[in-house]
Design a protein around this motif. Structure first.
Motif, PDB file in Angstrom:
ATOM      1  N   ALA A  24       0.789  -1.311   0.064  1.00  0.00           N
ATOM      2  CA  ALA A  24       0.043  -0.211  -0.061  1.00  0.00           C
ATOM      3  C   ALA A  24       0.946   1.242   0.116  1.00  0.00           C
ATOM      4  N   PRO A  25       0.242   2.388  -0.438  1.00  0.00           N
ATOM      5  CA  PRO A  25       1.010   3.774  -0.585  1.00  0.00           C
ATOM      6  C   PRO A  25       1.327   4.151   1.053  1.00  0.00           C
ATOM      7  N   MET A  26       2.800   4.407   1.070  1.00  0.00           N
ATOM      8  CA  MET A  26       3.052   4.906   2.530  1.00  0.00           C
ATOM      9  C   MET A  26       3.941   6.239   2.309  1.00  0.00           C
ATOM     10  N   THR A  27       3.289   7.413   2.936  1.00  0.00           N
ATOM     11  CA  THR A  27       4.404   8.478   2.855  1.00  0.00           C
ATOM     12  C   THR A  27       5.493   8.276   3.867  1.00  0.00           C
ATOM     13  N   ARG A  28       6.545   8.492   3.618  1.00  0.00           N
ATOM     14  CA  ARG A  28       7.783   8.202   4.467  1.00  0.00           C
ATOM     15  C   ARG A  28       8.778   9.640   4.634  1.00  0.00           C
ATOM     16  N   GLU A  56       4.461   5.897  -2.321  1.00  0.00           N
ATOM     17  CA  GLU A  56       3.853   7.056  -1.512  1.00  0.00           C
ATOM     18  C   GLU A  56       3.206   8.182  -2.070  1.00  0.00           C
ATOM     19  N   CYS A  57       2.062   8.894  -1.613  1.00  0.00           N
ATOM     20  CA  CYS A  57       1.548   9.880  -2.244  1.00  0.00           C
ATOM     21  C   CYS A  57       2.601  10.978  -2.670  1.00  0.00           C
ATOM     22  N   THR A  58       2.310  11.308  -4.052  1.00  0.00           N
ATOM     23  CA  THR A  58       3.364  12.204  -4.746  1.00  0.00           C
ATOM     24  C   THR A  58       2.567  13.504  -5.421  1.00  0.00           C
ATOM     25  N   LEU A  99       2.797   5.012  -9.382  1.00  0.00           N
ATOM     26  CA  LEU A  99       3.054   6.140  -8.727  1.00  0.00           C
ATOM     27  C   LEU A  99       1.607   6.635  -8.366  1.00  0.00           C
ATOM     28  N   GLN A 100       1.600   6.907  -7.063  1.00  0.00           N
ATOM     29  CA  GLN A 100       0.243   7.444  -6.350  1.00  0.00           C
ATOM     30  C   GLN A 100       0.202   8.875  -6.526  1.00  0.00           C
ATOM     31  N   LEU A 101      -0.532   9.678  -7.315  1.00  0.00           N
ATOM     32  CA  LEU A 101      -0.688  10.954  -7.701  1.00  0.00           C
ATOM     33  C   LEU A 101      -1.574  11.623  -6.731  1.00  0.00           C
ATOM     34  N   LEU A 175      -4.650   7.278  -8.510  1.00  0.00           N
ATOM     35  CA  LEU A 175      -5.030   8.389  -8.203  1.00  0.00           C
ATOM     36  C   LEU A 175      -5.558   8.311  -6.655  1.00  0.00           C
ATOM     37  N   HIS A 176      -5.134   9.393  -5.783  1.00  0.00           N
ATOM     38  CA  HIS A 176      -5.245   9.186  -4.444  1.00  0.00           C
ATOM     39  C   HIS A 176      -6.585  10.137  -4.346  1.00  0.00           C
ATOM     40  N   ALA A 177      -7.719   9.205  -4.138  1.00  0.00           N
ATOM     41  CA  ALA A 177      -9.056   9.847  -3.930  1.00  0.00           C
ATOM     42  C   ALA A 177      -9.568   9.254  -2.471  1.00  0.00           C
ATOM     43  N   VAL A 226      -7.653   3.781  -8.691  1.00  0.00           N
ATOM     44  CA  VAL A 226      -8.150   4.817  -7.854  1.00  0.00           C
ATOM     45  C   VAL A 226      -8.131   4.254  -6.424  1.00  0.00           C
ATOM     46  N   LYS A 227      -7.456   4.984  -5.600  1.00  0.00           N
ATOM     47  CA  LYS A 227      -7.743   4.495  -4.164  1.00  0.00           C
ATOM     48  C   LYS A 227      -8.975   5.551  -3.436  1.00  0.00           C
ATOM     49  N   LEU A 228      -9.799   4.883  -2.753  1.00  0.00           N
ATOM     50  CA  LEU A 228     -10.910   5.353  -2.484  1.00  0.00           C
ATOM     51  C   LEU A 228     -11.064   4.967  -0.754  1.00  0.00           C
ATOM     52  N   ALA A 294      -8.106  -4.838  -1.827  1.00  0.00           N
ATOM     53  CA  ALA A 294      -8.552  -4.533  -0.447  1.00  0.00           C
ATOM     54  C   ALA A 294      -7.528  -4.031   0.451  1.00  0.00           C
ATOM     55  N   ASN A 295      -7.761  -3.037   1.376  1.00  0.00           N
ATOM     56  CA  ASN A 295      -6.888  -2.680   2.156  1.00  0.00           C
ATOM     57  C   ASN A 295      -7.306  -2.068   3.392  1.00  0.00           C
ATOM     58  N   GLY A 296      -6.448  -2.255   4.486  1.00  0.00           N
ATOM     59  CA  GLY A 296      -6.840  -1.853   5.832  1.00  0.00           C
ATOM     60  C   GLY A 296      -7.261  -2.875   6.772  1.00  0.00           C
ATOM     61  N   GLY A 297      -6.015  -3.069   7.556  1.00  0.00           N
ATOM     62  CA  GLY A 297      -6.259  -4.035   8.841  1.00  0.00           C
ATOM     63  C   GLY A 297      -6.117  -5.597   8.385  1.00  0.00           C
ATOM     64  N   TYR A 298      -5.572  -5.896   7.407  1.00  0.00           N
ATOM     65  CA  TYR A 298      -5.277  -7.202   6.898  1.00  0.00           C
ATOM     66  C   TYR A 298      -4.225  -8.097   7.471  1.00  0.00           C
ATOM     67  N   PHE A 317      -1.041  -4.280   1.594  1.00  0.00           N
ATOM     68  CA  PHE A 317      -0.599  -4.084   3.064  1.00  0.00           C
ATOM     69  C   PHE A 317       0.363  -2.814   3.254  1.00  0.00           C
ATOM     70  N   GLY A 318      -0.146  -2.120   4.244  1.00  0.00           N
ATOM     71  CA  GLY A 318       0.804  -0.939   4.595  1.00  0.00           C
ATOM     72  C   GLY A 318       1.807  -1.146   5.702  1.00  0.00           C
ATOM     73  N   THR A 319       1.300  -1.128   6.968  1.00  0.00           N
ATOM     74  CA  THR A 319       2.315  -0.850   8.053  1.00  0.00           C
ATOM     75  C   THR A 319       3.004  -2.436   8.045  1.00  0.00           C
ATOM     76  N   LEU A 320       2.453  -3.317   7.644  1.00  0.00           N
ATOM     77  CA  LEU A 320       3.360  -4.734   7.675  1.00  0.00           C
ATOM     78  C   LEU A 320       4.550  -4.682   6.656  1.00  0.00           C
ATOM     79  N   THR A 344      10.248   6.128  14.044  1.00  0.00           N
ATOM     80  CA  THR A 344      10.918   6.460  13.027  1.00  0.00           C
ATOM     81  C   THR A 344      10.344   6.186  11.429  1.00  0.00           C
ATOM     82  N   VAL A 345       9.005   6.130  11.359  1.00  0.00           N
ATOM     83  CA  VAL A 345       8.379   5.955  10.402  1.00  0.00           C
ATOM     84  C   VAL A 345       8.517   7.033   9.456  1.00  0.00           C
ATOM     85  N   TYR A 346       8.471   8.177   9.961  1.00  0.00           N
ATOM     86  CA  TYR A 346       8.455   9.320   9.009  1.00  0.00           C
ATOM     87  C   TYR A 346       9.850  10.076   9.220  1.00  0.00           C
TER      88      TYR A 346
HETATM   89  C1  LIG Z   1       3.305   5.783   7.657  1.00  0.00           C
HETATM   90  C2  LIG Z   1       1.925   5.825   6.637  1.00  0.00           C
HETATM   91  C3  LIG Z   1       1.844   6.364   5.608  1.00  0.00           C
HETATM   92  C4  LIG Z   1       0.805   6.343   4.740  1.00  0.00           C
HETATM   93  N1  LIG Z   1       0.819   7.292   3.588  1.00  0.00           N
HETATM   94  C5  LIG Z   1      -0.267   7.070   2.702  1.00  0.00           C
HETATM   95  C6  LIG Z   1      -0.080   7.718   1.316  1.00  0.00           C
HETATM   96  O1  LIG Z   1       0.809   8.375   0.976  1.00  0.00           O
HETATM   97  N2  LIG Z   1      -1.024   7.280   0.419  1.00  0.00           N
HETATM   98  C7  LIG Z   1      -2.250   6.567   0.846  1.00  0.00           C
HETATM   99  O2  LIG Z   1      -3.013   6.293   0.121  1.00  0.00           O
HETATM  100  N3  LIG Z   1      -2.340   6.081   2.068  1.00  0.00           N
HETATM  101  C8  LIG Z   1      -1.398   6.174   3.073  1.00  0.00           C
HETATM  102  N4  LIG Z   1      -1.180   5.450   4.150  1.00  0.00           N
HETATM  103  C9  LIG Z   1      -2.392   4.518   4.340  1.00  0.00           C
HETATM  104  C10 LIG Z   1      -2.119   3.173   3.640  1.00  0.00           C
HETATM  105  O3  LIG Z   1      -1.739   3.092   2.239  1.00  0.00           O
HETATM  106  C11 LIG Z   1      -3.156   2.148   4.285  1.00  0.00           C
HETATM  107  O4  LIG Z   1      -4.306   2.353   3.607  1.00  0.00           O
HETATM  108  C12 LIG Z   1      -3.168   1.879   5.838  1.00  0.00           C
HETATM  109  O5  LIG Z   1      -1.804   1.899   6.320  1.00  0.00           O
HETATM  110  C13 LIG Z   1      -4.150   0.642   6.104  1.00  0.00           C
HETATM  111  O6  LIG Z   1      -3.327  -0.627   5.606  1.00  0.00           O
HETATM  112  P1  LIG Z   1      -2.780  -1.195   6.767  1.00  0.00           P
HETATM  113  O7  LIG Z   1      -3.818  -1.619   7.766  1.00  0.00           O
HETATM  114  O8  LIG Z   1      -2.204  -2.644   5.986  1.00  0.00           O
HETATM  115  O9  LIG Z   1      -1.526  -0.670   7.332  1.00  0.00           O
HETATM  116  C14 LIG Z   1      -0.207   5.526   4.996  1.00  0.00           C
HETATM  117  C15 LIG Z   1      -0.046   4.533   6.171  1.00  0.00           C
HETATM  118  C16 LIG Z   1       0.922   4.689   6.901  1.00  0.00           C
HETATM  119  C17 LIG Z   1       1.022   3.642   8.103  1.00  0.00           C
END
Ligand SMILES: Cc1cc2nc3c(=O)[nH]c(=O)nc-3n(C[C@H](O)[C@H](O)[C@H](O)COP(=O)(O)O)c2cc1C
Length: 361
Positions: A24-28, A56-58, A99-101, A175-177, A226-228, A294-298, A317-320, A344-346
């Protein structure tokens, strides 16, 4: 609907991905003045075992990045060059990457905007929350309602950033929606009180996103996802009727030739709140017959169940992925998963950027 497992390939129109464990996209916040660095290329290379990485979102322009210090952009040559190094690293390791826009809209602070101007938004209604600025934490700044010209300008910026993504070699754009940023601000009734062709009814609130999809598809040949987040409340997002707003949106998106929709479940603290859709992925599947991520808490078990019941085609999967760069192999081997250090995530100025970023094994 055919069912699948996490470790089966998934076919997109022009290519196949090797498994259904997506990142999953993650801003770092490790970019350098908006430019992706060599370290970012290494970070994404380490995670190329994912069937698909969504970056990550860009930011699509300098008005779209008033949320964060050190987020990347895709609106100048240096940024495009930096991203091409990331793409090469991921492709070299056998991965695929979109690339996530992103445009932040009202989730911004004036001090991070060009010429300290007011953030852009569908209506002059402030979002809720605080941001880290150079002067410490500050509440979101009051935005200005976008003129029609500003709307067309941002639509054009998404298309221009997508063209750059194509030149940089990306496999697609997302597209980050979601999560309260500009596109979701247009979609939802609490943030969008316009009375022109971009607001006033759920259909008109959808128009901004549909215009962006149209412009991106018209001007580049990359697949578009598209992410929603239909049950999101972050950054002050409210909607009068989420079932109507998102049900009709999913149905309309089904006719848009998208590579996928990427659907976020409600976050833990939103679960069970009145007015929110409890299982957004199952809800999306009723309205959208094509590819759903599917995303979120899996975790491994929940992801296998979701794929097995065919409500989705892949799980992100994001956090994992933060502390387990080789997450697909670990899931396949039933290995114990590492937990990230949230401190230290960010990226923080003064901290070594690799700390908590590329130093997980
Ligand atoms: C550190 C961090 C940064 C995130 N940055 C973005 C982002 O840039 N774009 C986005 O769509 N979601 C972002 N998210 C949300 C994740 O993409 C995801 O939707 C969320 O973490 C739930 O998934 P998970 O339970 O597997 O972590 C971010 C999540 C985390 C933990």
């Amino acid at each position: 609907m055919p069912t699948a497992t996490l470790f089966e390939p998934l076919a997109f129109e022009h290519f196949e991905v090797k498994n259904r464990v997506f990142m999953a996209p993650m801003t770092r916040l490790r970019a350098d003045g908006g430019v992706p660095t060599e370290l970012m290329a290494e970070y994404y290379r380490q995670r190329a075992g994912a069937g698909l990485i969504v970056t990550e979102c860009t930011a699509v322009s300098d008005t779209s990045m008033g949320t964060y210090i050190n987020a990347p952009g895709m609106f100048n040559d240096a940024q495009e060059h930096g991203w091409s190094r990331v793409v090469d690293a991921v492709h070299g390791a056998g991965g695929r990457v979109f690339l996530q826009l992103w445009h932040a809209g009202r989730v911004a602070h004036r001090s991070l905007m060009p010429e300290q101007r007011a953030p852009l938004a569908p209506s002059a209604i402030s979002g809720v929350g605080e941001l880290h600025t150079l002067d410490g934490k500050q509440p979101l700044s009051e935005p200005g309602a976008m003129t029609a010209e500003e709307i067309w300008q941002v639509v054009a910026e998404f298309a221009a950033a997508a063209r750059r993504a194509e030149s940089a070699g990306f496999d697609g754009v997302e597209l980050h929606a979601a999560f309260g940023y500009l596109i979701e601000q247009f979609l939802t009734s609490g943030a969008n009180r316009r009375q022109d062709e971009y607001g006033g009814s759920a259909a008109k609130r959808r128009r901004f996103l549909l215009d962006i999809i149209d412009a991106v598809q018209g001007q580049c040949s990359l697949p578009v996802g598209v992410k929603l987040s239909p049950s999101n409340t972050a950054h002050g997002i409210e909607d009068v009727d989420r079932i109507e707003t998102f049900g009709a949106l999913f149905e309309e998106l089904a006719g848009c030739g998208l590579a996928y929709i990427h659907v976020m479940q409600p976050l833990e603290h939103d679960r069970g709140k009145p007015g929110l859709i409890e299982d957004t992925v199952t809800f999306a599947r009723r309205c959208f017959p094509a590819t759903i991520i599917a995303n979120g808490g899996y975790d491994r078990t929940k992801a296998a169940l979701a794929l097995g019941s065919a409500v989705c085609d892949a799980v992100s999967f994001g956090t994992l992925f933060i502390a387990n760069p080789e997450l697909p192999a670990k899931l396949a081997g039933h290995d114990q998963l590492a937990m990230p250090d949230f401190g230290t995530v960010y990226g923080v100025p003064g901290n070594p950027p690799e700390l908590g970023y590329t130093d997980y094994s």
